[in-house]
Design a protein around this motif. Sequence first.
Motif, short mmCIF file in Angstrom:
data_model
loop_
_atom_site.label_atom_id
_atom_site.label_comp_id
_atom_site.label_asym_id
_atom_site.label_seq_id
_atom_site.Cartn_x
_atom_site.Cartn_y
_atom_site.Cartn_z
N ARG A 4 0.85 -1.18 0.00
CA ARG A 4 0.00 0.00 0.00
C ARG A 4 0.89 1.23 0.00
NH1 ARG A 4 -4.81 1.01 4.38
NH2 ARG A 4 -5.57 2.95 3.48
N ASN A 5 0.72 2.06 -1.01
CA ASN A 5 1.42 3.34 -1.14
C ASN A 5 2.95 3.22 -1.19
OD1 ASN A 5 -1.05 4.73 -1.14
ND2 ASN A 5 -1.07 4.80 1.09
N GLU A 45 -4.57 7.22 -2.70
CA GLU A 45 -4.36 6.04 -1.88
C GLU A 45 -4.17 4.90 -2.86
OE1 GLU A 45 -3.93 4.28 1.81
OE2 GLU A 45 -4.28 6.40 1.40
N TYR A 62 -9.18 8.16 -4.46
CA TYR A 62 -9.14 9.41 -3.70
C TYR A 62 -10.32 9.41 -2.75
CZ TYR A 62 -6.07 10.85 -7.48
OH TYR A 62 -5.05 10.91 -8.39
N TYR A 63 -10.06 9.72 -1.50
CA TYR A 63 -11.11 9.87 -0.51
C TYR A 63 -11.40 11.35 -0.36
CZ TYR A 63 -10.19 5.03 0.72
OH TYR A 63 -10.03 3.67 0.67
#
Length: 92
Positions: A4-5, A45, A62-63
């Motif tokens: 993640r990322n 993210e 995107y949040y």
Amino acid sequence: MHSRNNSGYNHILNHIEANRESIFLGFKEIPDISQLSLKISKFAERFEYWNKNELIGLVACYYNDKETLTGYITIASVASGFRNRGLGGELM
């Protein structure tokens, strides 16, 4: 391997360029891949799947609403040689 990322600009750029035909299938215009890769590397993210040092799966989102975690997926892609193995579903 999942992560993640962890992807950087060059990983994202290379992945999008290598899979551009399937990522942008049906698009009338293809966005500037360099700018899109930079935006994703800085702000999205990212859920990633790797084969050694090659990014072979990417879900970038995107949040927009941090309280409810409402957002949208901008890219969901698996490299052509790794499709039909369930990797995309694992990333989602």
